[in-house]
Design an enzyme around this catalytic site. Structure first.
Site, short mmCIF file in Angstrom:
data_model
loop_
_atom_site.label_atom_id
_atom_site.label_comp_id
_atom_site.label_asym_id
_atom_site.label_seq_id
_atom_site.Cartn_x
_atom_site.Cartn_y
_atom_site.Cartn_z
N ASP A 57 -6.66 -2.03 -0.66
CA ASP A 57 -6.57 -2.59 -2.00
C ASP A 57 -7.61 -1.85 -2.84
O ASP A 57 -8.81 -2.08 -2.71
CB ASP A 57 -6.87 -4.09 -1.96
CG ASP A 57 -6.88 -4.73 -3.35
OD1 ASP A 57 -6.73 -4.00 -4.35
OD2 ASP A 57 -7.04 -5.96 -3.42
N TYR A 150 -1.30 -1.03 -20.56
CA TYR A 150 -1.11 0.07 -19.60
C TYR A 150 -1.53 1.39 -20.24
O TYR A 150 -2.26 2.17 -19.64
CB TYR A 150 0.36 0.13 -19.16
CG TYR A 150 0.67 1.36 -18.34
CD1 TYR A 150 0.32 1.42 -16.99
CD2 TYR A 150 1.31 2.47 -18.90
CE1 TYR A 150 0.59 2.55 -16.23
CE2 TYR A 150 1.59 3.60 -18.15
CZ TYR A 150 1.23 3.64 -16.82
OH TYR A 150 1.49 4.75 -16.08
#
Length: 246
Positions: A57, A150
């Site tokens: 992760d 984003y």
């Protein structure tokens, strides 16, 4: 064999651009650690290319530290780091994006670059060499509406790349970015809002070369920038976009 004898970590390498980069790196002679949240898919890629694998992760410091430890125990050094893992939020008005989605985008797309640098840059400094490649996006150069946060995260990545390049050049470490246009990856539908022939045609009309990018396109560009052939190139955000940003 542009990367013969090199060792490389590629994050988010179980699919999409990351898998393409891992495959090309292996073809060019590198030993590759395939790091991804999806362990089963990462193992498939690693088995295909004869590489290592780990479940990582990239937004978690402990997980990034464990990934680094695996690479150092296997190889004794890390020559190349590719920060490819990324995510987005659903297309829509900027004020409608949930706070949890905003946080996730910046943890995966931005904080991960800090975390991998914290773990791996000291190793590269000790070696006096290294290449870091950040997978940014055309969204960080020429943003489209309704992917605001984003876009911002990828603009952050481009600025981070240039800042890292300036600071790390005296240590023999080069830092570059590639800026893909949208490609045939699991994130494509999120970028377009929905995946229909009509929306695809509209999207493709903005790309002069007339096709979506492919994982192999990113792999070839990445292999060059991380190879000794690019030893005079640092701080670049290379548009691999079929002319989209012109």
């Amino acid at each position: 064999m542009r990367l013969e004898g090199k060792t490389a970590i590629v994050t988010g390498a179980a699919s999409g651009f990351g898998a393409g980069i891992a495959r090309i790196f292996a073809r060019e002679g590198a030993q590759v650690l395939v790091a991804d949240l999806n362990l089963d898919a990462a193992r498939d890629i690693a088995d295909e290319i004869g590489g290592l694998t780990t479940q990582t992760d990239v937004s978690d410091g402990g997980s990034v530290a464990a990934m680094t430890k695996i690479a150092l125990e296997a190889w004794g050094r890390i020559d190349i780091l590719v920060n490819n893992a990324g995510t987005t939020h659903q297309k829509g008005p900027l004020e409608d994006v949930a706070e949890a989605d905003f946080d996730r985008v910046f943890k995966v797309n931005a904080k991960s670059v800090y975390l991998t640098a914290r773990e791996i840059v000291p190793q590269m400094k000790a070696a006096g060499s290294g290449a870091i490649l950040n997978v940014a996006s055309t969204a960080g150069i020429s943003p489209r509406a309704h992917l605001n946060w984003y876009n911002a995260s990828k603009g952050w990545m481009i600025t981070a790349t240039k800042a890292m390049a300036v600071e790390l050049a005296p240590d023999g470490i080069r830092v570059n970015a590639i800026c893909p246009v949208a490609g045939e990856t699991p994130l494509l539908a999120s970028f377009m809002g929905e995946d229909t022939p009509e929306i695809r045609a509209k999207f493709l009309a903005t790309i002069p070369i007339g096709r979506f990018s492919q994982p192999e396109d990113m792999g070839e560009a990445a292999a060059f920038l991380c190879s000794d052939a690019a030893s005079m190139i640092t701080g670049v955000a290379l548009e691999v976009d079929g002319g989209r940003c012109i």
